[in-house]
Design an enzyme around this catalytic site. Structure first.
Site, PDB file in Angstrom:
ATOM      1  N   ASN A 103       0.820  -1.201   0.000  1.00  0.00           N
ATOM      2  CA  ASN A 103       0.000   0.000   0.000  1.00  0.00           C
ATOM      3  C   ASN A 103       0.855   1.253   0.000  1.00  0.00           C
ATOM      4  O   ASN A 103       2.043   1.226   0.307  1.00  0.00           O
ATOM      5  CB  ASN A 103      -0.912   0.000   1.232  1.00  0.00           C
ATOM      6  CG  ASN A 103      -2.039  -0.998   1.124  1.00  0.00           C
ATOM      7  OD1 ASN A 103      -2.574  -1.223   0.045  1.00  0.00           O
ATOM      8  ND2 ASN A 103      -2.408  -1.611   2.244  1.00  0.00           N
ATOM      9  N   LYS A 182      -5.736   5.193  -5.516  1.00  0.00           N
ATOM     10  CA  LYS A 182      -5.983   4.028  -4.659  1.00  0.00           C
ATOM     11  C   LYS A 182      -5.779   4.388  -3.184  1.00  0.00           C
ATOM     12  O   LYS A 182      -6.482   3.877  -2.303  1.00  0.00           O
ATOM     13  CB  LYS A 182      -5.054   2.882  -5.041  1.00  0.00           C
ATOM     14  CG  LYS A 182      -5.179   1.638  -4.144  1.00  0.00           C
ATOM     15  CD  LYS A 182      -6.585   1.064  -4.164  1.00  0.00           C
ATOM     16  CE  LYS A 182      -6.797  -0.008  -3.091  1.00  0.00           C
ATOM     17  NZ  LYS A 182      -5.847  -1.107  -3.150  1.00  0.00           N
TER      18      LYS A 182
END
Length: 303
Positions: A103, A182
């Site tokens: 991430n 994202k």
């Protein structure tokens, strides 16, 4: 001439939910998979739409065993990267590729100190995956793609393999925009599910949804300062996406809190706050969320 896939093993450094899913795609193409770490695993299994599919794998607890590998999937949580540095250094050779399935927006900055001349391929992961037990995961596909990869030579090569293994991969010439987009979902769904203990459908609650929108709106201002082409329309888009995730979808941060593991907040909300500080942008809601999540001690809750 390169060796055929059947002779080119891939190392999976971090056999959690995402690592297992990406490994399964390469296993479908015939590439042998070596799972790296302490927990012995001799098969991996991924279940999609109630149908399990499995592959035999090799397990190793010694970094020396992956010397000479030309491909590695790095799928440990971002805050655990330094703990797997020895594995990364072994494959830090010209011609090797490290697919970074983590991430955040700081992939290269985080991994480059350990990978030498290897090519770093940062990714944006859209899959919703839940690991049930070591070596097994439930895969839920969301939207029209599973993964976004930087559009360069190394990215195109690994994309071809993943696509052959039934991953829906998009090549991104503007990777910064894709990564920040994202991040909008990660800095909302992850901390809000960890703080409330509920699954992603908590975003449908009006009060929680309002906080999520504020988090994203602040982050868009920061992303624009960082050169990402995001607007308020992206807030609307990703809020709608979160409201329509499959029933039962969870987040890695919620799972980590329930399991008593450290939380991956620094690579998410921490990255937003750091970038905001660089540009002198006020992000009060993100700062509040960062303080609240950083104050959680999940390991104490499980005692």
């Amino acid at each position: 001439m390169s060796a055929p896939a059947q002779q080119r093993p891939v190392a999976v450094i971090g056999a959690g939910a995402i690592g297992l899913s990406l490994a399964s795609a390469l296993a479908r193409t015939g590439r042998p998979v070596t799972v790296c770490g302490r927990t012995p695993v001799d098969r991996i299994e991924v279940t999609e739409d109630g149908i399990p599919e499995s592959w035999p794998v090799t397990h190793t607890s010694s970094p020396a065993d992956i010397a000479g590998f030309d491909t590695a999937i790095l799928a440990v949580k971002a805050h655990h990267t330094d703990q797997v540095a020895d594995w990364l250094r072994v494959i830090a050779d010209p011609g090797a590729t490290v697919l970074v399935a983590q991430n955040g927006v700081e992939h290269r900055r985080r991994v480059a100190p350990y990978t030498g001349s290897a090519s770093i391929v940062p990714t944006v992961v859209y899959l919703n995956v839940e690991r049930t037990v070591p070596g097994k995961a439930i895969l839920r596909r969301v939207g029209d793609r599973d993964l976004a990869v930087r559009d360069d030579e190394a990215g195109r090569a690994i994309t071809a393999e993943l696509t052959a293994g039934r991953m829906r991969v998009g090549l991104e010439p503007d990777f910064a925009t894709a990564a920040w987009a994202k991040l909008l979902t990660n800095i909302t769904a992850n901390p809000l599910t960890a703080l409330t203990g509920r699954r992603v459908e908590v975003i449908r609650d009006p009060g929680v949804g309002g906080i999520a929108r504020q988090i994203m709106t602040e982050a868009v201002r920061v992303a624009q300062a960082e050169g990402a082409a995001l607007t308020d329309a992206d807030v609307d888009r990703w809020m709608e996406w979160l409201r329509n995730v499959p029933p039962g979808a969870t987040t890695s941060m919620r799972q980590d809190r329930l399991a008593g593991r450290p939380l991956e907040y620094d690579a998410l909300t921490g990255a937003v706050v750091r970038a905001a500080e660089r540009h002198g942008i006020d992000v009060p809601v993100n700062r509040l969320v960062l303080a609240l999540v950083a104050a959680i001690r999940p390991e104490e809750e499980t005692r």
